[in-house]
Design an enzyme around this catalytic site. Structure first.
Site, short mmCIF file in Angstrom:
data_model
loop_
_atom_site.label_atom_id
_atom_site.label_comp_id
_atom_site.label_asym_id
_atom_site.label_seq_id
_atom_site.Cartn_x
_atom_site.Cartn_y
_atom_site.Cartn_z
N GLY A 60 0.77 -1.24 0.00
CA GLY A 60 0.00 0.00 0.00
C GLY A 60 0.80 1.28 0.00
O GLY A 60 0.21 2.37 0.02
N TRP A 62 2.59 2.70 -2.39
CA TRP A 62 2.37 3.52 -3.58
C TRP A 62 1.01 4.21 -3.50
O TRP A 62 0.87 5.36 -3.91
CB TRP A 62 2.48 2.65 -4.84
CG TRP A 62 3.88 2.50 -5.32
CD1 TRP A 62 5.02 2.51 -4.56
CD2 TRP A 62 4.31 2.31 -6.67
NE1 TRP A 62 6.12 2.34 -5.35
CE2 TRP A 62 5.72 2.22 -6.66
CE3 TRP A 62 3.65 2.21 -7.88
CZ2 TRP A 62 6.48 2.03 -7.81
CZ3 TRP A 62 4.40 2.01 -9.04
CH2 TRP A 62 5.80 1.93 -9.01
N ASP A 80 -4.86 -5.82 -5.99
CA ASP A 80 -3.80 -6.79 -5.73
C ASP A 80 -4.42 -8.14 -5.42
O ASP A 80 -5.56 -8.23 -4.96
CB ASP A 80 -2.93 -6.34 -4.56
CG ASP A 80 -1.55 -6.99 -4.58
OD1 ASP A 80 -0.57 -6.29 -4.90
OD2 ASP A 80 -1.44 -8.20 -4.30
N ASP A 96 -6.89 -11.39 -8.80
CA ASP A 96 -5.81 -11.62 -9.76
C ASP A 96 -6.09 -10.81 -11.02
O ASP A 96 -7.07 -11.07 -11.73
CB ASP A 96 -5.74 -13.11 -10.08
CG ASP A 96 -4.51 -13.49 -10.89
OD1 ASP A 96 -3.93 -12.60 -11.56
OD2 ASP A 96 -4.11 -14.67 -10.86
N ASP A 121 3.24 -1.75 -9.99
CA ASP A 121 4.41 -2.33 -9.33
C ASP A 121 4.22 -3.84 -9.22
O ASP A 121 4.79 -4.48 -8.33
CB ASP A 121 4.60 -1.69 -7.95
CG ASP A 121 6.02 -1.83 -7.43
OD1 ASP A 121 6.95 -1.84 -8.24
OD2 ASP A 121 6.19 -1.93 -6.20
N LYS A 161 6.67 -1.33 -13.57
CA LYS A 161 7.90 -2.03 -13.23
C LYS A 161 8.16 -3.15 -14.23
O LYS A 161 7.26 -3.90 -14.59
CB LYS A 161 7.81 -2.63 -11.82
CG LYS A 161 9.04 -3.47 -11.44
CD LYS A 161 9.12 -3.72 -9.97
CE LYS A 161 8.07 -4.69 -9.47
NZ LYS A 161 8.20 -4.94 -8.02
#
EC number: 2.1.1.166
Length: 206
Positions: A60, A62, A80, A96, A121, A161
């Site tokens: 959490g 970010w 997430d 997912d 991320d 990322k």
């Protein structure tokens, strides 16, 4: 020579530990907050009132940075696979991202509106097998890019990322077809030994 190598390793570990201590002191859930803060400050990612989608949000940090930056008139939607304690002002979806049902939940939460910034991320469950980990990480990055094509406003930005590997350049070129400019970022809070990089797509093309 061995002593010098040990000394250098200790210094690097000490610097990284500073980010952990700083995060604890400033109330961030992880040191990753400083990765986003550095990039956001350098590239002026956040604007008060904007709508942000945070993919791979746990734990959490970010989302914390995003909430601070967009202010009370902004919105942050976080997703997430893992559960986490929601933050005030954040909409959290557990699931997912690779599953259509979960994507539909995120789309429903957005209420037909597009995001002004997508940050990802996301990382696969690392196996230690470099080729496999890099491929799985790139797959998640590609899914995030596909999401941006439909759910990110034109002229807006995308931070993702990625892991260095054979597919890196191909993915960077893929992003260049969707954004006016794509730049590489390696924030100071990213460990030196880590293969992670961040690609920033600026000004999504209509």
């Amino acid at each position: 020579m061995k002593s010098a190598r040990t000394s250098r390793a200790w210094i690097k570990a000490h610097i990284n530990d500073n980010f952990v201590r700083k995060a604890n002191h400033e109330g961030y859930r992880s040191r990753a907050a400083y990765k986003l803060r550095e990039i956001a400050e350098h590239d002026a990612l956040f604007v008060p009132g904007m709508t942000v989608v945070d993919l791979g949000a746990v734990p959490g940090s970010w989302s914390q940075v995003a909430l601070e930056s967009v202010g009370p008139t902004g919105k942050v939607f976080a997703l997430d696979m893992l559960d986490m304690q929601p933050l005030p002002g954040m909409t959290f979806i557990q699931g997912d991202f690779r599953e259509n049902e979960v994507l539909a939940m995120l789309e429903a939460a957005l209420g037909g509106k597009r995001a002004d910034l997508v940050i990802s991320d996301m990382s696969p469950n690392l196996t230690g097998i470099r080729v496999s980990d890099q491929a799985q990480g790139m797959y998640l990055a590609e899914l995030a890019l596909i999401f941006c094509r439909e759910h990110l406003n034109p002229g807006k930005n995308f931070l993702v990322k990625v892991f260095q590997g054979s597919d890196f350049e191909a993915f960077r070129q893929m992003m260049q077809t969707d954004f006016s400019k794509v730049v590489i970022r390696k924030p100071k809070a990213s460990r030196d030994r880590s293969k992670e990089l961040y690609l920033l797509g600026l000004e999504k093309i209509i």
